[in-house]
Enzyme design. Structure first.
Site, PDB file in Angstrom:
ATOM      1  N   GLY A 189       1.039  -6.732  13.005  1.00 49.40           N
ATOM      2  CA  GLY A 189      -0.021  -6.857  12.316  1.00 49.40           C
ATOM      3  C   GLY A 189      -0.111  -7.838  11.180  1.00 49.40           C
ATOM      4  O   GLY A 189      -0.405  -7.472  10.002  1.00 49.40           O
ATOM      5  N   ASP A 248       0.723  -1.281  -0.082  1.00 52.05           N
ATOM      6  CA  ASP A 248      -0.086   0.178   0.081  1.00 52.05           C
ATOM      7  C   ASP A 248       0.696   1.402   0.009  1.00 52.05           C
ATOM      8  O   ASP A 248       0.303   2.432  -0.054  1.00 52.05           O
ATOM      9  CB  ASP A 248      -0.924   0.252   1.211  1.00 52.05           C
ATOM     10  CG  ASP A 248      -0.253  -0.137   2.521  1.00 52.05           C
ATOM     11  OD1 ASP A 248      -0.686  -0.560   3.587  1.00 52.05           O
ATOM     12  OD2 ASP A 248       0.746   0.425   2.815  1.00 52.05           O
ATOM     13  N   CYS A 279       1.986  -0.122 -21.823  1.00 53.22           N
ATOM     14  CA  CYS A 279       3.582   0.555 -21.872  1.00 53.22           C
ATOM     15  C   CYS A 279       3.585   1.104 -23.094  1.00 53.22           C
ATOM     16  O   CYS A 279       2.854   0.918 -24.043  1.00 53.22           O
ATOM     17  CB  CYS A 279       4.479  -0.771 -21.680  1.00 53.22           C
ATOM     18  SG  CYS A 279       6.335  -0.050 -21.706  1.00 53.22           S
ATOM     19  N   HIS A 322       6.455  -7.541  -0.975  1.00 51.24           N
ATOM     20  CA  HIS A 322       5.758  -8.142  -1.809  1.00 51.24           C
ATOM     21  C   HIS A 322       5.208  -6.969  -2.827  1.00 51.24           C
ATOM     22  O   HIS A 322       4.358  -7.103  -3.582  1.00 51.24           O
ATOM     23  CB  HIS A 322       4.330  -8.338  -1.242  1.00 51.24           C
ATOM     24  CG  HIS A 322       4.254  -9.701  -0.323  1.00 51.24           C
ATOM     25  ND1 HIS A 322       3.365 -10.109   0.773  1.00 51.24           N
ATOM     26  CD2 HIS A 322       5.189 -10.547  -0.254  1.00 51.24           C
ATOM     27  CE1 HIS A 322       3.772 -11.093   1.026  1.00 51.24           C
ATOM     28  NE2 HIS A 322       5.010 -11.593   0.628  1.00 51.24           N
ATOM     29  N   CYS A 327       5.606   0.518 -25.219  1.00 55.77           N
ATOM     30  CA  CYS A 327       5.848  -0.451 -26.264  1.00 55.77           C
ATOM     31  C   CYS A 327       4.788  -1.098 -26.891  1.00 55.77           C
ATOM     32  O   CYS A 327       4.575  -1.829 -27.754  1.00 55.77           O
ATOM     33  CB  CYS A 327       6.946  -1.627 -25.701  1.00 55.77           C
ATOM     34  SG  CYS A 327       6.025  -2.486 -24.622  1.00 55.77           S
TER      35      CYS A 327
HETATM   36  N1  APR Z   1      -3.449  -3.309  14.497  1.00 60.04           N
HETATM   37  C1  APR Z   1      -2.478  -4.523  14.547  1.00 60.04           C
HETATM   38  N2  APR Z   1      -2.820  -5.789  14.034  1.00 60.04           N
HETATM   39  C2  APR Z   1      -4.219  -5.832  13.331  1.00 60.04           C
HETATM   40  C3  APR Z   1      -4.966  -4.712  13.487  1.00 60.04           C
HETATM   41  C4  APR Z   1      -4.594  -3.379  14.165  1.00 60.04           C
HETATM   42  N3  APR Z   1      -5.525  -2.580  14.073  1.00 60.04           N
HETATM   43  N4  APR Z   1      -6.245  -5.175  12.750  1.00 60.04           N
HETATM   44  C5  APR Z   1      -6.110  -6.408  12.524  1.00 60.04           C
HETATM   45  N5  APR Z   1      -4.485  -7.017  12.684  1.00 60.04           N
HETATM   46  C6  APR Z   1      -4.198  -8.171  12.236  1.00 60.04           C
HETATM   47  C7  APR Z   1      -5.290  -9.223  12.342  1.00 60.04           C
HETATM   48  O1  APR Z   1      -5.415  -9.650  13.593  1.00 60.04           O
HETATM   49  C8  APR Z   1      -4.264  -9.956  11.468  1.00 60.04           C
HETATM   50  O2  APR Z   1      -3.603 -10.958  12.456  1.00 60.04           O
HETATM   51  O3  APR Z   1      -3.389  -7.807  11.332  1.00 60.04           O
HETATM   52  C9  APR Z   1      -3.379  -9.254  10.479  1.00 60.04           C
HETATM   53  C10 APR Z   1      -3.879  -9.203   9.188  1.00 60.04           C
HETATM   54  O4  APR Z   1      -3.434 -10.324   8.741  1.00 60.04           O
HETATM   55  P1  APR Z   1      -3.529 -10.459   7.221  1.00 60.04           P
HETATM   56  O5  APR Z   1      -4.860  -9.932   6.685  1.00 60.04           O
HETATM   57  O6  APR Z   1      -3.723 -12.000   6.888  1.00 60.04           O
HETATM   58  O7  APR Z   1      -2.520  -9.701   6.643  1.00 60.04           O
HETATM   59  P2  APR Z   1      -1.118 -10.449   6.384  1.00 60.04           P
HETATM   60  O8  APR Z   1      -0.573 -11.203   7.439  1.00 60.04           O
HETATM   61  O9  APR Z   1      -0.220  -9.082   5.905  1.00 60.04           O
HETATM   62  O10 APR Z   1      -1.173 -11.199   4.771  1.00 60.04           O
HETATM   63  C11 APR Z   1       0.171 -11.485   4.400  1.00 60.04           C
HETATM   64  O11 APR Z   1      -0.922 -12.636   2.353  1.00 60.04           O
HETATM   65  O12 APR Z   1      -2.682 -12.257   0.829  1.00 60.04           O
HETATM   66  C12 APR Z   1      -1.421 -12.341   1.351  1.00 60.04           C
HETATM   67  O13 APR Z   1       0.083 -10.698   0.016  1.00 60.04           O
HETATM   68  C13 APR Z   1      -0.792 -10.691   0.856  1.00 60.04           C
HETATM   69  O14 APR Z   1       0.946  -9.804   2.237  1.00 60.04           O
HETATM   70  C14 APR Z   1      -0.223 -10.069   2.268  1.00 60.04           C
HETATM   71  C15 APR Z   1       0.075 -11.862   2.719  1.00 60.04           C
END
Ligand code: APR
Length: 250
Positions: free
Chosen positions: A189, A109, A152, A124, A154
């Site tokens: 997170g 993001d 692109c 990623h 190209c």
């Molecule tokens: N603060 C901290 N953590 C949080 C909050 C918050 N306010 N809100 C939610 N979470 C936690 C959730 O409990 C969860 O464990 O963030 C985590 C998000 O998990 P995912 O949605 O699975 O995201 P992520 O772990 O980044 O996924 C990894 O999966 O789909 C692929 O490429 C994508 O990079 C991503 C990868």
């Protein structure tokens, strides 16, 4: 004493860290209004990854994939980095020269970069960059393109410069090297369900590993401390404690 207070007390007792590595996942951007992938309201509840985040999906329907990314890009253009992003950018500047630091993010993001983080490994990729599928050339791609799917000069299709399921992660060796050298790793997170990123914490040799997540994850047992908290409620306090520890050893 709650977990955050306990972690801050523990930090006061450790040797001055020589390398702090932070790993973030979608949860660090949740309080900026950016949906996570899993859990309540997660993107994978409404969309199927194999239909949107794979090279096969893009080959099958590049317009649908770009429409999904443009929907996400619009959301994030309207979002602001939150205090967890800001605290990480502050910490990077604060400890410059005092200890090694790197921020490894799974997020595409761009909010860490917008908050000012520079020692950043976007393993990623970043959906505000695009890549020509023929030439492989990358470019910044911040604005909504005039046409979808964009092309692109190209003539070939452009794709979001992100890593899709099944694709190699070019930066993973760098991230593994950072984790292996860390004596403190802070993981904020992430659900800890997608490898190889989820395996990084297991590379920390004998150091302090801290999880900040309101929910328990499959990795929670691997951490020396887990703070059941949101990113904005705990990140700055943990980083300030680390900065104080480093300052007290100068
Ligand atoms: N603060 C901290 N953590 C949080 C909050 C918050 N306010 N809100 C939610 N979470 C936690 C959730 O409990 C969860 O464990 O963030 C985590 C998000 O998990 P995912 O949605 O699975 O995201 P992520 O772990 O980044 O996924 C990894 O999966 O789909 C692929 O490429 C994508 O990079 C991503 C990868």
């Amino acid at each position: 004493m709650n977990e955050l207070e306990r972690v801050i007390e523990d930090i006061e007792g450790i040797d001055a860290p020589e390398r702090v590595v932070v790993l973030t996942g979608a949860g660090v951007s949740a309080e900026s209004g950016v949906p996570t992938f899993r859990g309540a309201g997660g993107l994978w509840k409404d969309f199927r990854p194999e239909e949107l985040a794979t090279p096969e999906a893009f080959a099958r329907d590049p317009l649908l994939v770009w429409q999904w990314y443009e929907w996400r890009r619009d959301l994030i253009r309207a979002a602001q980095p939150n205090d967890a992003h800001a605290a990480l950018a502050w910490f990077e500047r604060e400890v410059e020269g005092a200890c090694g630091y790197s921020l490894v993010t799974q997020n595409v993001d761009g909010l860490h970069r917008r908050a000012g983080s520079r020692r950043l490994l976007e393993i990623h990729g970043n959906m505000f960059r695009a890549r020509c599928i023929r030439e492989g050339t990358r470019r910044e791609f911040p604005d909504s393109p005039a046409e979808l799917p964009p092309r692109c000069t190209c003539g070939s299709l452009l794709r979001p410069d992100v890593v899709w399921f099944g694709e190699p992660i070019d930066l993973i060796a760098d991230a593994m090297s950072e984790a292996s050298a860390a004596d403190v790793m802070l993981v904020i997170g992430t659900s800890g369900t997608v490898y190889p990123a989820a395996g990084l914490v297991s590379l920390v040799r004998g150091g302090m590993t801290i999880e900040i997540n309101p929910d328990e994850t499959p990795l929670s047992g691997a951490f020396s401390s887990s703070i059941r908290s949101s990113a904005t409620a705990a990140t700055r306090a943990v980083l300030e404690a680390l900065a104080r520890r480093l300052a007290s050893c100068r």
